[in-house]
Design a protein around this motif. Sequence first.
Motif, short mmCIF file in Angstrom:
data_model
loop_
_atom_site.label_atom_id
_atom_site.label_comp_id
_atom_site.label_asym_id
_atom_site.label_seq_id
_atom_site.Cartn_x
_atom_site.Cartn_y
_atom_site.Cartn_z
N LEU A 76 -23.82 -15.58 -15.67
CA LEU A 76 -22.80 -14.84 -14.94
C LEU A 76 -21.84 -15.83 -14.29
CD1 LEU A 76 -21.57 -12.29 -13.52
CD2 LEU A 76 -23.28 -12.65 -11.71
N SER A 77 -20.55 -15.63 -14.50
CA SER A 77 -19.53 -16.47 -13.89
C SER A 77 -18.91 -15.75 -12.70
CB SER A 77 -18.43 -16.82 -14.90
OG SER A 77 -18.95 -17.57 -15.98
N ILE A 78 -18.92 -16.41 -11.55
CA ILE A 78 -18.22 -15.91 -10.37
C ILE A 78 -17.03 -16.82 -10.16
CG2 ILE A 78 -18.30 -15.48 -7.89
CD1 ILE A 78 -21.51 -15.50 -9.86
N ILE A 127 -17.18 -15.39 0.29
CA ILE A 127 -17.50 -14.20 -0.51
C ILE A 127 -18.00 -14.62 -1.89
CG2 ILE A 127 -16.51 -12.19 -1.69
CD1 ILE A 127 -16.66 -11.60 1.19
N ALA A 128 -17.27 -15.53 -2.54
CA ALA A 128 -17.66 -15.99 -3.88
C ALA A 128 -19.02 -16.67 -3.85
CB ALA A 128 -16.60 -16.95 -4.42
N SER A 129 -19.24 -17.53 -2.87
CA SER A 129 -20.51 -18.24 -2.74
C SER A 129 -21.67 -17.28 -2.53
CB SER A 129 -20.42 -19.23 -1.58
OG SER A 129 -21.66 -19.84 -1.32
N GLU A 130 -21.49 -16.30 -1.65
CA GLU A 130 -22.56 -15.37 -1.34
C GLU A 130 -22.85 -14.42 -2.51
OE1 GLU A 130 -24.58 -15.50 1.08
OE2 GLU A 130 -23.57 -16.89 2.44
N LEU A 131 -21.83 -14.06 -3.26
CA LEU A 131 -22.06 -13.25 -4.47
C LEU A 131 -22.87 -14.05 -5.49
CD1 LEU A 131 -18.56 -11.57 -4.91
CD2 LEU A 131 -20.73 -10.34 -4.65
N ALA A 132 -22.53 -15.32 -5.65
CA ALA A 132 -23.27 -16.17 -6.59
C ALA A 132 -24.73 -16.31 -6.16
CB ALA A 132 -22.61 -17.54 -6.69
N ILE A 133 -24.94 -16.47 -4.86
CA ILE A 133 -26.30 -16.58 -4.32
C ILE A 133 -27.06 -15.27 -4.48
CG2 ILE A 133 -27.65 -16.86 -2.18
CD1 ILE A 133 -25.36 -18.78 -1.26
N GLY A 134 -26.42 -14.18 -4.09
CA GLY A 134 -27.07 -12.87 -4.12
C GLY A 134 -27.48 -12.44 -5.51
N LEU A 135 -26.69 -12.84 -6.51
CA LEU A 135 -26.97 -12.43 -7.88
C LEU A 135 -27.77 -13.47 -8.67
CD1 LEU A 135 -23.48 -10.88 -8.39
CD2 LEU A 135 -25.61 -9.61 -8.70
N SER A 136 -28.11 -14.59 -8.03
CA SER A 136 -28.84 -15.65 -8.72
C SER A 136 -30.27 -15.26 -9.06
CB SER A 136 -28.83 -16.94 -7.88
OG SER A 136 -29.54 -16.75 -6.66
N GLY A 137 -30.78 -14.21 -8.40
CA GLY A 137 -32.12 -13.74 -8.72
C GLY A 137 -32.15 -12.87 -9.97
N SER A 177 -28.19 -16.18 -14.26
CA SER A 177 -27.97 -17.62 -14.08
C SER A 177 -26.52 -17.78 -13.68
CB SER A 177 -28.25 -18.36 -15.40
OG SER A 177 -27.93 -19.72 -15.29
N THR A 178 -26.27 -18.04 -12.40
CA THR A 178 -24.92 -17.97 -11.86
C THR A 178 -24.21 -19.32 -11.83
OG1 THR A 178 -25.79 -18.16 -9.60
CG2 THR A 178 -25.42 -15.94 -10.45
N THR A 179 -22.95 -19.30 -12.22
CA THR A 179 -22.06 -20.46 -12.10
C THR A 179 -20.87 -20.05 -11.26
OG1 THR A 179 -22.70 -21.31 -14.28
CG2 THR A 179 -20.66 -22.15 -13.32
N LEU A 180 -20.53 -20.88 -10.30
CA LEU A 180 -19.46 -20.59 -9.35
C LEU A 180 -18.27 -21.51 -9.64
CD1 LEU A 180 -18.42 -19.23 -6.73
CD2 LEU A 180 -19.78 -20.91 -5.44
N PHE A 181 -17.10 -20.89 -9.87
CA PHE A 181 -15.88 -21.64 -10.13
C PHE A 181 -14.86 -21.35 -9.03
CE2 PHE A 181 -17.69 -20.88 -14.36
CZ PHE A 181 -17.62 -22.14 -14.94
N TYR A 182 -14.34 -22.40 -8.41
CA TYR A 182 -13.24 -22.26 -7.47
C TYR A 182 -11.97 -22.75 -8.16
CZ TYR A 182 -16.48 -21.42 -3.60
OH TYR A 182 -17.43 -20.88 -2.78
#
Length: 259
Positions: free
Chosen positions: A5-7, A164-174, A177-182
């Motif tokens: 999942l890409s955030i 918001i982006a960071s917390e969404l990535a954390i919340g959905l990491s369970g 497999s989350t990758t966060l792009f700024y």
Amino acid sequence: MAQELSIIKIGGNIIENRTELVAFLRLFASLKDPKILVHGGGKLATQLATKLGIESKLVGGRRITDAQTLEVITMVYAGLTNKNIVAKLQANGCDAIGLSGVDGNAIQAHKRPVKDIDYGFAGDVDGVNSPLVSTLLERGLTPVFCAMTHDGKGQLLNTNADTIASELAIGLSGIYSTTLFYCFEKKGVLMDINKEDSVITHIDSKKYQQLLNDDIIAEGMLPKLTNCFHALKKNVGKVCIGHPSMLTTKDEIFTTITL
């Protein structure tokens, strides 16, 4: 193995530049699902506030949100900016749904306690409604989140879009497999803000402290990098900062953050 999942958080001058924004949304729409978009809109909010005679105050890259400012950012973030983005994504064949943290109780927060600075109606995230967001993704929808949350008691809160982006990535990491792009208009974190090619390609905790000591990291980049390290410590797989072209071009230069 968990599905990827890409955030992707978009900000900076790309939000304000119509041509840049249209190009980014076309690129974003072409990315494989599942994906989530998070957007800011601070400069547009500042412009509107100025027109209305409301002074904008920022400390360390974070906005002081009084009652009048809260009304302005709600109009800009959850209204004009969010719906324009969603409309353009629909035009590019991406079935997007515009959300704030309020909608579906997606992101719960509390008003930031007053310590050295009173940030007003600024929200610090308590948790993400991962089942709701996951359900939307499973149904083929692409959530587009603005930088608004609530306290569960009827109070809207302004929350940093990077957070918001960071917390969404954390919340959905369970679940994923989350990758966060700024993403913003620069190629990455720059050693010299006046030199576009001075990209720092890798920052770990030690390098970050050195950059802080040398005053290389400042203003809006401070909360961004704080959120990067927070996400990595909370099971987010990968964090990158750079121009949107890093999403599709393998040899693109950008900044990768690791612990």
